[in-house]
Design an enzyme around this catalytic site. Structure first.
Site, PDB file in Angstrom:
ATOM      1  N   SER A 102       0.835  -1.201   0.000  1.00 43.97           N
ATOM      2  CA  SER A 102       0.000   0.000   0.000  1.00 43.97           C
ATOM      3  C   SER A 102       0.869   1.250   0.000  1.00 43.97           C
ATOM      4  O   SER A 102       2.050   1.222   0.333  1.00 43.97           O
ATOM      5  CB  SER A 102      -0.913   0.010   1.227  1.00 43.97           C
ATOM      6  OG  SER A 102      -0.143   0.153   2.411  1.00 43.97           O
ATOM      7  N   HIS A 103       0.249   2.368  -0.348  1.00 46.57           N
ATOM      8  CA  HIS A 103       0.993   3.629  -0.397  1.00 46.57           C
ATOM      9  C   HIS A 103       1.611   3.973   0.964  1.00 46.57           C
ATOM     10  O   HIS A 103       2.738   4.462   1.040  1.00 46.57           O
ATOM     11  CB  HIS A 103       0.063   4.768  -0.820  1.00 46.57           C
ATOM     12  CG  HIS A 103      -0.309   4.733  -2.270  1.00 46.57           C
ATOM     13  ND1 HIS A 103       0.609   4.497  -3.264  1.00 46.57           N
ATOM     14  CD2 HIS A 103      -1.503   4.911  -2.894  1.00 46.57           C
ATOM     15  CE1 HIS A 103       0.004   4.539  -4.442  1.00 46.57           C
ATOM     16  NE2 HIS A 103      -1.280   4.777  -4.245  1.00 46.57           N
TER      17      HIS A 103
END
Length: 789
Positions: free
Chosen positions: A745-746
């Protein structure tokens, strides 16, 4: 010879890749600069409308500041999906929203990328061609299969996320055809870019066509350097060891071996997934080698005293589940039935691996309780006869009666042993014995009078709780009565809170408080985990108490009618104890489990303290002593070596540091059911992702408090790994925990870039548990979270 592509902006990289990629598809694209859009707005909108006629498009960022070698800016800028090319105003709005997201630092040369929107997505995600924390040679694929969105993984929102981990040199292919296809594409991309460290966004459509949305440099703050050949040998040695162990054993029931990090005396919780050698060896010596088995044998289970419960594979600790399941079989049970039962337990765990952390509740039957007969009925489907099931039930009833016997039960003997440890502790610590002798005798007493009786008391407490819960399940008592009784128990945690209030309101002193609780440390076996008395202000706010904490709760008592009902039920089930005795047993066992642990950890903490002192005496830091095998110190009591003490310790530390280094490079499943599992596996959905190898302690700040409290040097809890929380990184937070989100994920990427310890995708159970604490420790290297206060 075709030259490799040089990674550039998102748009230019995809444009260069489009004619080269053979195993995947790049959707039609069009891109332009901010300057070009400002000067030719209408023309660009018309080109887009014409190029992607009567289709939906996505407008994506392609900033010059994105996808750099040192910072990916992953998810920092906007993308706008599902824009109809027949709606020029929506096209303008989407483009301008992306440009506005570039902020004040926008450059006229920043690009905007427009692509056809993929609408029939069946699987989407992000793949790394190396481990995000160490750059170890893995394909790590985070994906989602229940949403038509292409950004579920990167956005970190709630979804049915899965993570697949595949060692690059694995001789075993992925079992899932899509994962096979994706890995083939990742290998092709590595060749095209001549780059081993890529971050790739992808999706499969409903026809299993693979699409690549983005390829960029994988940014890793701290790379662990390693020898590829040595790492490969680590895998080969582990597989061979697992094969050697995965055979019938003359002294064990069960046709196969299984290894897990969470069953029974779960090392993942006690010492972490990747502990240092001193922690492992202390835990092994004090509990896992034979103490655990002595307790089981004493309490009427099978004799496993020659079998260690914990094994390590290149420094990674696992419970030998076959040994563990053997240890839950009553010694009185017929051998053939016992063998059949162990195989049933092993097969059920393979069938339901999600129960790996709750085997005593969902897999094995280790004691008698009121609805046991009902649960044993499932054995019929596995070929057990009614007579065999009855013999299992009676053997558990006989064992339970012996444990809870108020006159002869070993449980009550164990309570007395723990009290003896207090006296022995004072005698040894105040003696003039040499430091090695004190370490030795504290350890011997801790085993015989500490961890052994504690193991018995903990077993009795488990039986007490399981039996007490069965009173609720069979509607003998209500859930409210159960909760009120449990709430009235006096535990160490409640007593500590009360003593903290006594300090605030002048009924006691800080010195007395620390004299009582100062030996505790978050990592009970970890020399690098500070004791409470070494840094009290880090652990306690002595002003954060209220008058209500001084109140001692009243003891809960059932009505006479309820006691009479329980008495009748106990007689019907053949339990040789009265209702009054049962309730006393439950209360004493649960309270004693906490108090006995509190007592034996005093000896353990002192042992660690003396080890640190011994290291200092020989000019070795506690950071280095953390890598020393406890057996080296233990042997010094009865063995004189030609080498100097320092030489012995430094030699051992150096070897163990190497093992620890490679342990940090290895990714292993929480449950190993066959040797090849270590090459490629799926993470359990409840298995958190740890980012960085750092350890931090900090106050907990929940999402509801983000805008009220100062988050500086705090550990922040948020529900998702959404890049919308990027403002947190301006607040100098100490750590981050998210409920949802994967390793790709970011927010995981951002934490890696900024070197912020994080637990991404903790899952609902862990997240809701940890967020209730005031202060926690995140140890990413050990892959553990501990309550401090």
């Amino acid at each position: 010879m075709t030259l490799p592509i040089i990674l550039s902006t998102k748009a230019r990289t995809l444009e260069l890749l489009q004619p080269r990629i053979r195993t995947a598809t790049i959707l039609p694209l069009y891109y332009f600069t901010v300057d070009e859009y400002n000067k030719q707005t209408d023309n660009i909108v018309s080109i887009i409308s014409s190029k992607f006629e009567k289709r939906f498009i996505i407008v994506r960022s392609s900033s010059l500041s994105e996808d750099a070698e040192t910072s990916s800016m992953a998810g920092y800028f906007d993308s706008v999906q599902n824009i109809s090319t027949e709606d020029h105003e929506s096209i303008r709005h989407g483009i301008e929203q992306v440009i506005n997201s570039y902020g004040e630092s926008v450059s006229v040369n920043d690009e905007i990328l427009v692509q056809e929107q993929l609408t029939n997505i069946s699987c989407s995600g992000v793949a790394f061609t190396a481990d995000l924390t160490t750059k170890a040679p893995y394909y790590i694929i985070n994906f989602e299969t229940e949403s038509s969105r292409s950004d579920v993984v990167t956005s970190g929102v709630k979804g049915n996320l899965s993570t697949y981990i595949h060692y690059k040199k694995s001789p075993v292919p992925a079992t899932d055809t899509r994962m096979q296809h994706l890995i083939e594409t990742l290998k092709e991309l590595q060749k095209i870019f001549n780059n081993e460290f890529l971050d790739v966004e992808f999706a499969f459509d409903s026809f299993d066509t693979l699409y690549i949305f983005q390829v960029r440099q994988l940014v890793v703050k701290h790379q662990l350097f390693y020898d590829n050949d040595r790492l490969e040998k680590c895998f080969n040695k582990t597989v061979q060891k697992l094969k050697n162990l995965n055979v019938p054993h003359p002294n064990l029931l069960g046709k196969r071996a299984i290894y897990g990090v969470m069953p029974d005396w779960n090392p993942a919780e006690i010492i972490g997934r990747k502990p240092k050698t001193l922690s492992i060896s202390l835990y092994r010596e004090l509990v896992m080698d034979n103490i655990w088995a002595h307790q089981r044998y004493n309490y009427g289970y099978r004799d496993l005293r020659s079998h260690p419960l914990m094994v390590t594979f290149i420094g990674l600790p696992y419970v030998d589940v076959r040994v563990d399941f053997n240890s839950f079989i009553p010694a009185s049970l017929n051998e053939n039935i016992a063998a059949k039962l162990v195989d049933y337990y092993l097969d059920k765990l393979v069938q339901f691996p999600k129960f790996h952390d709750k085997v005593e509740f969902e897999i094995v039957h280790s004691c008698y309780y009121l609805n046991l007969a009902e649960r044993l009925e499932e054995l019929i489907d596995y070929g057990f006869s009614a007579q065999e099931i009855k013999r299992i039930e009676y053997s558990l009833l006989d064992l339970t009666n012996k444990v809870i016997d108020t006159n002869k039960g070993l449980f009550f003997d164990d309570l007395q042993k723990i009290e003896i440890l207090k006296t022995r502790y004072e005698w040894i610590t105040k003696s003039t014995l040499p430091i090695i002798d004190r370490i030795y005798w504290l350890s011997e007493d801790c085993k015989r009078l500490g961890t052994l009786p504690f193991a018995g008391i903990a077993r009795a407490a488990f039986i007490a709780v399981q039996f007490f819960k069965s009173l609720v399940d069979t509607e003998i008592i209500s859930q409210t009565e159960y909760d009120e009784f449990m709430g009235s128990l006096c535990t160490v945690a409640k007593e500590m809170k009360r003593d903290l209030a006594r300090v605030k309101f002048g009924e006691s002193s800080k010195d007395k408080f620390l004299q009582k609780y100062g030996h505790l440390r978050p990592g009970a076996y970890d020399i690098l985990s500070d004791r409470y008395d070494s840094n009290p202000e880090e652990y306690f706010n002595f002003d954060n108490a209220n008058q209500a904490d001084l109140i001692i709760p009243e003891s809960f008592r059932f009505t006479e009618e309820k006691f009479n009902l329980i008495d009748r039920v106990l007689i019907e089930h053949g339990l040789k104890i009265t209702a009054e005795q049962l309730i006393d047993f439950v209360r004493i066992a649960i309270e004693a489990r906490e108090s006995s642990k509190f007592i034996f950890t005093r000896s353990l903490s002192k042992i660690i303290m003396l080890i640190e002192q011994f290291g200092n005496d020989w000019g070795i830091s506690k950071e280095d002593m953390a890598h020393l095998d406890f057996r080296r110190i233990y042997e010094m009591y009865s063995r004189l070596d030609a080498r100097s003490v320092k030489e012995i310790m430094e030699h051992d530390i150096t070897a163990n540091k190497l093992t620890y280094h490679y342990a940090n490079l290895l990714q292993m499943p929480v449950l190993i059911t066959q040797p090849e599992d270590i090459y490629c596996f799926y993470l359990n959905s409840d298995q958190p992702n740890y980012v960085t190898l750092k350890s931090v302690i900090g106050d907990v700040v929940n999402e509801s408090e983000l805008y009220k409290l100062d988050c500086e040097n705090k550990i922040v809890f948020i529900p998702s790994a959404d890049p919308g929380y990027d403002f947190l990184f301006t607040k100098n937070i100490r750590g981050l925990v998210t409920k949802y989100g994967g390793v790709n994920s970011h927010m995981a990427i951002r934490c890696s870039e900024l070197d912020i310890p994080a637990v991404i995708g903790a899952g609902e159970t862990f997240f809701d548990q940890w967020r209730q604490f005031n202060i926690i420790e995140i140890n990413c290297a050990e892959q553990s979270v501990r309550k401090i206060a």
